[in-house]
Design a protein around this motif. Sequence first.
Motif, PDB file in Angstrom:
ATOM      1  N   ASP A   1       0.830  -1.200   0.000  1.00 31.78           N
ATOM      2  CA  ASP A   1       0.000   0.000   0.000  1.00 31.78           C
ATOM      3  C   ASP A   1       0.866   1.252   0.000  1.00 31.78           C
ATOM      4  OD1 ASP A   1       1.000  -0.389   2.534  1.00 31.78           O
ATOM      5  OD2 ASP A   1      -0.693   0.585   3.518  1.00 31.78           O
TER       6      ASP A   1
ATOM      7  N   SER B   1      -1.698   2.278  -4.180  1.00 29.72           N
ATOM      8  CA  SER B   1      -1.614   3.679  -4.566  1.00 29.72           C
ATOM      9  C   SER B   1      -1.015   3.778  -5.967  1.00 29.72           C
ATOM     10  CB  SER B   1      -0.776   4.459  -3.547  1.00 29.72           C
ATOM     11  OG  SER B   1       0.507   3.887  -3.435  1.00 29.72           O
ATOM     12  N   ASN B   2      -0.616   4.986  -6.364  1.00 33.08           N
ATOM     13  CA  ASN B   2      -0.229   5.276  -7.747  1.00 33.08           C
ATOM     14  C   ASN B   2       0.706   4.240  -8.369  1.00 33.08           C
ATOM     15  OD1 ASN B   2      -1.746   7.617  -7.938  1.00 33.08           O
ATOM     16  ND2 ASN B   2      -0.104   8.927  -7.174  1.00 33.08           N
TER      17      ASN B   2
ATOM     18  N   HIS C   1       4.539   3.486  -1.370  1.00 32.89           N
ATOM     19  CA  HIS C   1       5.073   3.966  -2.640  1.00 32.89           C
ATOM     20  C   HIS C   1       6.240   3.097  -3.098  1.00 32.89           C
ATOM     21  CE1 HIS C   1       6.562   6.592  -5.764  1.00 32.89           C
ATOM     22  NE2 HIS C   1       7.730   6.657  -5.157  1.00 32.89           N
TER      23      HIS C   1
ATOM     24  N   SER D   1      -8.822  -0.433  -0.813  1.00 40.49           N
ATOM     25  CA  SER D   1      -9.137   0.709  -1.675  1.00 40.49           C
ATOM     26  C   SER D   1      -8.054   0.868  -2.737  1.00 40.49           C
ATOM     27  CB  SER D   1      -9.250   2.004  -0.864  1.00 40.49           C
ATOM     28  OG  SER D   1      -7.979   2.337  -0.308  1.00 40.49           O
TER      29      SER D   1
ATOM     30  N   SER E   1      -4.667  -2.441  -0.347  1.00 41.42           N
ATOM     31  CA  SER E   1      -4.688  -1.062  -0.800  1.00 41.42           C
ATOM     32  C   SER E   1      -3.571  -0.863  -1.805  1.00 41.42           C
ATOM     33  CB  SER E   1      -4.527  -0.098   0.381  1.00 41.42           C
ATOM     34  OG  SER E   1      -4.527   1.245  -0.051  1.00 41.42           O
TER      35      SER E   1
ATOM     36  N   SER F   1      -6.144   4.009  -4.671  1.00 36.72           N
ATOM     37  CA  SER F   1      -5.946   5.449  -4.505  1.00 36.72           C
ATOM     38  C   SER F   1      -5.133   5.991  -5.676  1.00 36.72           C
ATOM     39  CB  SER F   1      -5.217   5.731  -3.185  1.00 36.72           C
ATOM     40  OG  SER F   1      -5.017   7.108  -3.012  1.00 36.72           O
ATOM     41  N   LEU F   2      -5.833   6.639  -6.614  1.00 35.66           N
ATOM     42  CA  LEU F   2      -5.186   7.254  -7.779  1.00 35.66           C
ATOM     43  C   LEU F   2      -5.476   8.748  -7.745  1.00 35.66           C
ATOM     44  CD1 LEU F   2      -6.143   4.620 -10.521  1.00 35.66           C
ATOM     45  CD2 LEU F   2      -3.996   4.811  -9.274  1.00 35.66           C
ATOM     46  N   LYS F   3      -4.539   9.508  -7.206  1.00 40.48           N
ATOM     47  CA  LYS F   3      -4.755  10.938  -7.019  1.00 40.48           C
ATOM     48  C   LYS F   3      -3.873  11.789  -7.914  1.00 40.48           C
ATOM     49  CE  LYS F   3      -5.908  10.183  -2.153  1.00 40.48           C
ATOM     50  NZ  LYS F   3      -5.570  10.472  -0.742  1.00 40.48           N
TER      51      LYS F   3
ATOM     52  N   LYS G   1       5.095  11.078  -5.752  1.00 38.66           N
ATOM     53  CA  LYS G   1       4.029  10.177  -5.305  1.00 38.66           C
ATOM     54  C   LYS G   1       2.709  10.568  -5.945  1.00 38.66           C
ATOM     55  CE  LYS G   1       6.104   9.107  -0.824  1.00 38.66           C
ATOM     56  NZ  LYS G   1       5.881   9.038   0.628  1.00 38.66           N
TER      57      LYS G   1
ATOM     58  N   SER H   1      -9.619   8.320  -3.757  1.00 36.63           N
ATOM     59  CA  SER H   1      -9.729   6.978  -3.202  1.00 36.63           C
ATOM     60  C   SER H   1     -11.007   6.295  -3.701  1.00 36.63           C
ATOM     61  CB  SER H   1      -9.744   7.053  -1.667  1.00 36.63           C
ATOM     62  OG  SER H   1      -9.776   5.763  -1.120  1.00 36.63           O
TER      63      SER H   1
ATOM     64  N   TYR I   1      -0.375   0.390  -8.189  1.00 35.33           N
ATOM     65  CA  TYR I   1      -1.466   0.064  -9.101  1.00 35.33           C
ATOM     66  C   TYR I   1      -0.984   0.099 -10.552  1.00 35.33           C
ATOM     67  CZ  TYR I   1      -5.904  -0.198 -11.473  1.00 35.33           C
ATOM     68  OH  TYR I   1      -6.927  -0.600 -12.296  1.00 35.33           O
TER      69      TYR I   1
END
Length: 819
Positions: A341, A374-375, A343, A394, A372, A396-398, A819, A480, A378
Motif C-alpha cells: 500500500d 496507490s499510484n 510507494h 481501496s 490497498s 488510490s489514484l490521485k 508520489k 480513493s 497500481y
Amino acid sequence: MKLSILILFALLILPVTAFGQSAPEFPHSLTTPGFSLPGESMLFGQHPDAPASMVSLKGLRLGVTGMEYLEGAKHPWSISGESVFFVYPVPLLSFAVGGSVDMMRGPEWNAARINVAFGAAISRTLFWGMRYSQISAPTFAPINGAGSFSLSLRWQPHPYFGLTLQSESLFMEQAYEIPMDRIHRLGFLIGQHNQLWANIHLSERRGDYQAEAGVRFMPLKGLYIWGSGGYGSLNRDFYQTGTGVVEGDTPSSWYAGMGITVSLGRLAWALGARGPNPSMGWSLVWDEESVLKSIIPDPEYAIMLDFSKSWDEKYHFKLVTYATRCQADYNCRGVVIKASDGHVGWAWAGEWSRIITRLRASGRKVLVYGYSMSNSMYAIACAADRIILYPGGSISLKGLSMTKLYFAEGFSKLGVKAQFARFSQFKSAPEAFTNLSPSKEDMATMSSILKMVERQFRIMLLKRKGMGHKKIVDLFLKGSINPVEAIKLGLIDGMRYPDQMDMESARMLKTRVPLFDPSGIKQEATLPGTRGVAVLLLEGEIVIKSSMTNFLTGSSKQLVLKKVSKALSQAMGDPRIRAVVLRINSPGGSALASDVLWRTISKMNYAKPVIVSFGNYATSGGYYLGCPGRKILAESATITGSIGIFGGKFSVGDLLRKAGVGVTTIKRSPHADMSSIYRPYTDEEMLQLKSSLKYSYFRFLAAVAKGRSLPLNSMEKLAGGRLWTGEQAKKRKLVDGIGGLSEAIAMAKKMAKLSSKSPVYLVYPAPPSLLRQLITKNLGIPLPSTESKAALKPLGISVPASLLGPGPWARTPYTLTIK
C-alpha cells in the motif's frame, strides 16, 4: 549421486583394479566424489581427484556401494566387498570431511578398511585433499594395521573441463614387511551430463601401468548410460599362506565395462558389469542437494513475490532474479504478487511493468492482490492478468506530486549559517539550505520531471484492459476508490480475503499447483569456475569513509570508497567474471570519492564490459560513477544528470553563542581556520572556494565527455546541474537506452558472449558476516540487523551525511520523491 554412477562404474570397469588392488596396495577410499560436477565421481575406479573434490559438494552425501566377482577371484588381488561412506562440506567454509568403512573379501581372508579424508579449496579453480586409510584384519596378521596416506589435486578452470592428480601410498608405508609402491594417477574430463574422460596409472617401484577412457551420455532426462575400456597390466607382491610374499604378474590385456544410472532427484542408483573377468557392481547414493538430473518429471508450481516488504536495490535484485527464473522454467506456471500500500519508486515500477508483460508473453499468468494500492503499485498491477483487492481495501489514484523542503529560515533562527558556492543556476542543490522557495530554474526543472513521470505513469495504466486517457483523468479526480466501485469501473477483477487467494490463483491458472516462496526453491548448483556476470548494487550516498553521521542524519545507506573499491577490484580480477553490471541508485556525495571510483570503473571497462543500470535516481556523483560504462540503461522515470559541483559549509558560531558556548581560535595565518564550522567564510575565502570548485567541475565535465564520447564544448548545455529524466537523458545521449536491471544483465551476458543461463554473481554489497550466516543456516535464527532502521532527525531537518564531511560535493542533497 553422480558418485553413484561413477563409483559404481569405477568398481565395475577395471578388472585389474576392481574394488581393490592387492592387500599391500589396498584401493583408495570410496568417499571420493570426483571432479566432473560438484559432488560427482568419475566414471573410473581410481578417482584421480580423490578427496580433492569433496569441497565441491553443496551438502551432505551418504552412499553405499558393492562389487562382486561372478566366477571367483582370478587373482589374489581381486577383492570383492561393500562400502558405506559419507561426505560433509562444512557450510560457508571452503573445506569438507569424509569417511568410509569398506568390508573386503579376498581369496583367503576377510578385512575391513577405515578411511578418513579431508578436502579444501586453494582457490576457485584449484582444490586439494588428503586421505588416510588403515586395514583391520585381526585374523590375518600380515596386513592387519597396514596404513597409507594419499594426496590429490584437482584443477578445474572451466565447469566442463578438469585435470586431476593423485599420489597413493605417499610415504611408501610397509605391509608384509615390504614397502608399498607409490602409485600416481592422472586424469582429465570433458563435459557435464554428457562426458568424455581418460586417465593413466603408473607405479614407481614395479612399473605397473594402466590407460583407460570412457564416455557417459544422457539419452533421457535422469537416465545415464556409460561405458569404458582400457589396457594395462599389474605386477604384484602378495602374501600366500604357507609361502609368504610371492610375486604375481598379470599379462597385459584389454578390459571393458558398461552400466546405467537412474537419478530420482536426491537419490541415485547405478548398476553395471565388466569383463573379461566377469563382475558386477552397484551403488546407491543420497545427496542433500541433488547433483544429477532427475528422471521424475519436475512438478508444476507458482511463486509468490512479496512487494509489501521494505524495498531497496538488493531486494529488487532478488525479486528480478526470481521472476527471471520463473520465466525460464517451463514448470513455473505463474506469479502471485502481494502488493504494497506504500510507494514503490517509479524506476522500479517501470521495470516491473515490463517484467510482468514479459512473463505473460511467455505463457505465465500473473495475479496481483493487496488491501490497498496507490499510484505506482497500481500502475505495476495494470500489467497483470488479474487484480484482486481485499473487501475492506481501496485503490488510490490521485495523480502525482512532489515536495521539497527549504530550511534557510529555520537555520537562521537556530543560528546556523549555510554558505555554498556553485556553478550555473541549475545546480540547485544548495537552495534547500539557502532559500525559502525554489528558484525559477529549479521550479522549471521539477515541473518538467513531474510531467515526464506522469507521462510514464499513464503509459503503465493503459496496459489495463478498458483503460483510456479520459478514464485516467476521471480517476485522478475521484481519489480513493472502494472495492465495489473499483469492480464497476473495471479497475480490479474481484474481492477476496487472504485465505481465499489460494483458490483464486488456482482459478487463474486453471489448475491447483503449489505456491512457493521462491527463496526456498533450490537451483542447479553453479559449478566451480563457471563464467558469469557480476552485479554490484551501488545504492546510497558516496562518502570517503563511514561515520556516526550515518546514524545521526538518517542516511541508511552509504557507498564507502574503500569498500566499493575493493568490490570493484574483486570483480575485475576474478577470472569467472566476464562482464560487470553496476546498478546505481545514488544522489552522489563526495566529489573526491566519486572521482576515485570513476577511475577504477574506467580501468575495469577496458578489461571487461561494464554495463550500467540507473535505478530511481543517479544524479551528480551517481552519474559520475556511471559515465565510464560501455552502455548505460535508465528507466523513463529515472532522475539523472545534475552534472555539477558545489561546496561550502555550515557555520554554527551563532548557534553556540545562543547556547552560551564561547569559541576562541588562535591562528598563524589569515585562512588557517577557513574550513572551521565556528565562523563563516570571508569574501576572499569565498573567491578561493569558487576557484577550487571550478577545477573539480571541469574534471567532471571532461570525465562525462570522455565516457559518453561527446565533444567537451557541448557539455555545458547538458551539465550545469540540470536534472533529466531517463527519457530526456536518452535524447541527449547521456544514457544509451531505456531498461532496468534485468535488461542490463541480459546485455552484459550478450556482450561477454555468455549463455543466457550463465550465472549472476552478486559481488556488492558483501554478504553478512560469517558468524551471522552460520547461525542463520544451521539454527535458522535470524540475527537482528546492525543497520539502523530509525534515525534521529532534530526539528525535522535532515542533512546528508556527506555534507558534514569535507567538500567539494557532487551530490543532490535531497531525493526527489514523486508520489
